[in-house]
Design a protein around this motif. Structure first.
Motif, PDB file in Angstrom:
ATOM      1  N   ALA A 180      10.107   1.667  -7.778  1.00  0.00           N
ATOM      2  CA  ALA A 180       9.219   2.571  -7.034  1.00  0.00           C
ATOM      3  C   ALA A 180       9.171   3.942  -7.713  1.00  0.00           C
ATOM      4  O   ALA A 180       8.111   4.579  -7.792  1.00  0.00           O
ATOM      5  N   THR A 181      10.321   4.376  -8.236  1.00  0.00           N
ATOM      6  CA  THR A 181      10.380   5.682  -8.918  1.00  0.00           C
ATOM      7  C   THR A 181       9.546   5.637 -10.197  1.00  0.00           C
ATOM      8  O   THR A 181       8.768   6.568 -10.482  1.00  0.00           O
ATOM      9  N   ASP A 182       9.697   4.547 -10.959  1.00  0.00           N
ATOM     10  CA  ASP A 182       8.909   4.407 -12.204  1.00  0.00           C
ATOM     11  C   ASP A 182       7.411   4.407 -11.884  1.00  0.00           C
ATOM     12  O   ASP A 182       6.621   5.047 -12.581  1.00  0.00           O
ATOM     13  N   ALA A 183       7.053   3.661 -10.837  1.00  0.00           N
ATOM     14  CA  ALA A 183       5.628   3.565 -10.477  1.00  0.00           C
ATOM     15  C   ALA A 183       5.089   4.936 -10.069  1.00  0.00           C
ATOM     16  O   ALA A 183       3.989   5.335 -10.469  1.00  0.00           O
ATOM     17  N   ALA A 184       5.878   5.675  -9.298  1.00  0.00           N
ATOM     18  CA  ALA A 184       5.421   7.010  -8.869  1.00  0.00           C
ATOM     19  C   ALA A 184       5.301   7.941 -10.072  1.00  0.00           C
ATOM     20  O   ALA A 184       4.352   8.724 -10.170  1.00  0.00           O
ATOM     21  N   ARG A 185       6.263   7.829 -11.015  1.00  0.00           N
ATOM     22  CA  ARG A 185       6.205   8.686 -12.205  1.00  0.00           C
ATOM     23  C   ARG A 185       4.939   8.381 -13.008  1.00  0.00           C
ATOM     24  O   ARG A 185       4.231   9.293 -13.448  1.00  0.00           O
ATOM     25  N   ASN A 186       4.652   7.075 -13.169  1.00  0.00           N
ATOM     26  CA  ASN A 186       3.445   6.672 -13.906  1.00  0.00           C
ATOM     27  C   ASN A 186       2.182   7.207 -13.238  1.00  0.00           C
ATOM     28  O   ASN A 186       1.222   7.562 -13.917  1.00  0.00           O
ATOM     29  N   ASP A 187       2.215   7.241 -11.912  1.00  0.00           N
ATOM     30  CA  ASP A 187       1.042   7.744 -11.170  1.00  0.00           C
ATOM     31  C   ASP A 187       1.080   9.267 -11.033  1.00  0.00           C
ATOM     32  O   ASP A 187       0.265   9.828 -10.311  1.00  0.00           O
ATOM     33  N   ASP A 189       3.146  10.982  -9.346  1.00  0.00           N
ATOM     34  CA  ASP A 189       3.330  11.237  -7.915  1.00  0.00           C
ATOM     35  C   ASP A 189       4.821  11.428  -7.617  1.00  0.00           C
ATOM     36  O   ASP A 189       5.648  11.354  -8.529  1.00  0.00           O
ATOM     37  N   THR A 190       5.150  11.659  -6.355  1.00  0.00           N
ATOM     38  CA  THR A 190       6.547  11.849  -5.969  1.00  0.00           C
ATOM     39  C   THR A 190       6.892  10.949  -4.777  1.00  0.00           C
ATOM     40  O   THR A 190       5.996  10.402  -4.128  1.00  0.00           O
ATOM     41  N   LEU A 191       8.193  10.825  -4.496  1.00  0.00           N
ATOM     42  CA  LEU A 191       8.659   9.967  -3.407  1.00  0.00           C
ATOM     43  C   LEU A 191       9.702  10.688  -2.558  1.00  0.00           C
ATOM     44  O   LEU A 191      10.338  11.639  -3.017  1.00  0.00           O
ATOM     45  N   GLY A 192       9.897  10.160  -1.366  1.00  0.00           N
ATOM     46  CA  GLY A 192      10.995  10.588  -0.506  1.00  0.00           C
ATOM     47  C   GLY A 192      11.934   9.423  -0.270  1.00  0.00           C
ATOM     48  O   GLY A 192      11.887   8.421  -1.000  1.00  0.00           O
ATOM     49  N   GLY A 193      12.776   9.533   0.745  1.00  0.00           N
ATOM     50  CA  GLY A 193      13.713   8.447   1.012  1.00  0.00           C
ATOM     51  C   GLY A 193      14.664   8.796   2.139  1.00  0.00           C
ATOM     52  O   GLY A 193      14.466   9.776   2.856  1.00  0.00           O
ATOM     53  N   ARG A 291       0.115  15.682 -10.333  1.00  0.00           N
ATOM     54  CA  ARG A 291      -1.305  15.513  -9.974  1.00  0.00           C
ATOM     55  C   ARG A 291      -1.524  16.418  -8.761  1.00  0.00           C
ATOM     56  O   ARG A 291      -1.451  15.984  -7.625  1.00  0.00           O
ATOM     57  N   PRO A 292      -1.761  17.716  -9.005  1.00  0.00           N
ATOM     58  CA  PRO A 292      -1.648  18.700  -7.917  1.00  0.00           C
ATOM     59  C   PRO A 292      -2.686  18.520  -6.816  1.00  0.00           C
ATOM     60  O   PRO A 292      -3.802  18.056  -7.068  1.00  0.00           O
ATOM     61  N   LEU A 293      -2.283  18.901  -5.613  1.00  0.00           N
ATOM     62  CA  LEU A 293      -3.167  18.808  -4.439  1.00  0.00           C
ATOM     63  C   LEU A 293      -4.061  20.043  -4.360  1.00  0.00           C
ATOM     64  O   LEU A 293      -3.843  21.042  -5.057  1.00  0.00           O
TER      65      LEU A 293
END
Ligand SMILES: Cc1cc2nc3c(=O)[nH]c(=O)nc-3n(C[C@H](O)[C@H](O)[C@H](O)COP(=O)(O)O)c2cc1C
Length: 367
Positions: A180-187, A189-193, A291-293
Motif C-alpha cells: 500500500a505504501t509503494d502504491a501510494a508513493r507511485n501515485d 499520495d500519502t497514507l494513514g494507519g 500531488r498538491p491539493l
C-alpha cells in the motif's frame, strides 16, 4: 512533585529540547537505550530522505551525573543536523549578508490538513514557515527521548510499554502495508494507519475516578491526541464495544481476581485494574502531498496548489514509537502520583508496601 515535561525547538532550528521535572533521584539511565528509541522513530517504510540526514542522538545538559538522575530538572537535547542548511533561513537573529540556503523565501501556499492556515491566522504571521516549523512532528524526537527516560523508570517498577503499527492504508499484514505504501508513493499520495500500545505489569490503582482529569483513560487519550495527525483513540475494544451487548462487553471476575478477557483494555472507572493496558490511535494520511491539493496563494488571494516539501508517504511506524513514548510518560506520571518520592528507593519501597497490601487479593497475570 508531579512528573512534568516542557519541550522547545523548531523543525529546522538548531536543536530540540525537553526539560523533564519531578524525576526521582537515583534512576539509572542508558544513553544507548535513549538513542535506540530515537533511531526507531526515524526508521520505517515510507519515511522521507530527511531521516537519513538526521541521525538523532541525545545530549544531556542537566539533572544527570554518571548516568544516574539527581532529582533535579533533566534537560535533554536533540540537535537538528539539517539546521546546517538553514542557518540563514532559521536564524534567531536578523542574519547578515545575502540570503543563502533554505527557508529564505516566505511560504504563502497553505497545505489543507496542516497547521499552515490556522497557524498564520492565529499568530498574525505572514510566512507560513513561522507556523509549520513548530507544528511539524519533528519535535516528537525529544518526546521520544523523554519517553525513553519514562520507560527506564517504569522498568524499575516492572512495567513494560511497547508500541507497534497494526494497520497502514487499511492493510493489516506487513506485506500489505508495504504494498500500500509503494502504491501510494507511485501515485504521489500519502497514507494513514492505526498503532497499538500495550503496557504490561502495571498494578491496579493508577489514575482515579475522582475527577475527569485524574482518569487514566482520559490522560492516555490526551497523551495520544496530543500527537500530530492522531484523529482517534480507543481504549481496549473501544468503538467495537458500542456494538455489543453488556454480557459480551465486560470482563468477568473469577477467584484470585482473575480475568479471562480484557475488553476494557486494563482500565475500569478511570483506574488501572491490573490487566494489560491496551490503547490504539488512528493517524490520518499525511497532509504534505507531492500531488498538491487546491489552496490559495496568501500573497495574491488567487487559487493555487498547496506547498510541496520533502515529506513522508506514511509515518505509522514512527507514530508507534512516538505513541509508545507518550503512553510511557503518562504511565510514569500516574505511577509517581501513586508512589511518588524524592528518590527511587522511596518509590520502590512505596511500591512494595502497596503490593503487599493488595497482594492478598491481586496477583499479576503471568507471574
Ligand atoms: C511521526 C510523525 C511524522 C510525520 N511526518 C509528516 C510528514 O512527513 N509530512 C506531513 O505532511 N505530515 C507529517 N506528520 C503529520 C503532521 O505533523 C500533522 O498532520 C500536522 O502537524 C497537522 O496536525 P494535525 O494532523 O494534528 O491536524 C507527521 C506526524 C507524525 C506523528
Amino acid at each position: 512533585m508531579a512528573l512534568g515535561l516542557t519541550t522547545a525547538g523548531e523543525s529546522h532550528g538548531p536543536a530540540l529540547t525537553a526539560i523533564v521535572t519531578g524525576l526521582p533521584a537515583g534512576l539509572r539511565l542508558e544513553k544507548d537505550a535513549i538513542d535506540a528509541d530515537l533511531r526507531r522513530r526515524q526508521q520505517g517504510y515510507g519515511r522521507s530522505p530527511r531521516q537519513k540526514l538526521e541521525s538523532d542522538e541525545v545530549e544531556v545538559l542537566s539533572g544527570l551525573r554518571y548516568a544516574v538522575t539527581l532529582g533535579t530538572p533533566l534537560t535533554l537535547v536533540v540537535r537538528n543536523r539539517d539546521h546546517a542548511n538553514w542557518t540563514w533561513g532559521m536564524s534567531p537573529w536578523r542574519p547578515e549578508g545575502e540570503p543563502a540556503g533554505k527557508g529564505t523565501k516566505p511560504v504563502t501556499l497553505p497545505r489543507p490538513g496542516h497547521a499552515d492556515l490556522a497557524g498564520i491566522l492565529k499568530y498574525a504571521h505572514e510566512d507560513v514557515r513561522n507556523a509549520l516549523e513548530r507544528a511539524s512532528a519533528r519535535h516528537t524526537a525529544v518526546h521520544v527521548a523523554a519517553g525513553a527516560v519514562a520507560k527506564a523508570l517504569l522498568r524499575e517498577l516492572g512495567i513494560d510499554v511497547a508500541g507497534r503499527p497494526v494497520e497502514v492504508g487499511g492493510e493489516t499484514s506487513e506485506e500489505g502495508m508495504r504494498a500500500a505504501t509503494d502504491a501510494a508513493r507511485n501515485d504521489r499520495d500519502t497514507l494513514g494507519g492505526i498503532v497499538e500500545v500495550v503496557a504490561t505489569g502495571a498494578p491496579p490503582g493508577l489514575g482515579s475516578y475522582a475527577e475527569k482529569g485524574d482518569r487514566l483513560d482520559a490522560r492516555l487519550a490526551l497523551a495520544l491526541m496530543g500527537i500530530q495527525a492522531v484523529k482517534g483513540v480507543e481504549i481496549g475494544d473501544g468503538f467495537a464495544l458500542a456494538r455489543r451487548r453488556g454480557t459480551e462487553a465486560h470482563d468477568e471476575i473469577y477467584p484470585g481476581l482473575e480475568r479471562r478477557t480484557n475488553h476494557a483494555g486494563g482500565i475500569e472507572g478511570g483506574v488501572s485494574n491490573g490487566e494489560p493496558i491496551l490503547v490504539r490511535a488512528a493517524m490520518k494520511p499525511l497532509p504534505t502531498l507531492m500531488r498538491p491539493l487546491d489552496s490559495v496563494d496568501l500573497a495574491t488571494g488567487e487559487p493555487a496548489k498547496a506547498l510541496v516539501e520533502r515529506s513522508d508517504v506514511q509515518a505509522v511506524e514512527a507514530l508507534a514509537v512516538v505513541a509508545e513514548a507518550a503512553i510511557a510518560f503518562e504511565l510514569a506520571r500516574a505511577a509517581l502520583d501513586k508512589l511518588g518520592g524524592d528518590a527511587m528507593v522511596d518509590v520502590l519501597a512505596a511500591r512494595d508496601a502497596y503490593l503487599a497490601r493488595i497482594g492478598d487479593t491481586w496477583h499479576p497475570r503471568a507471574s
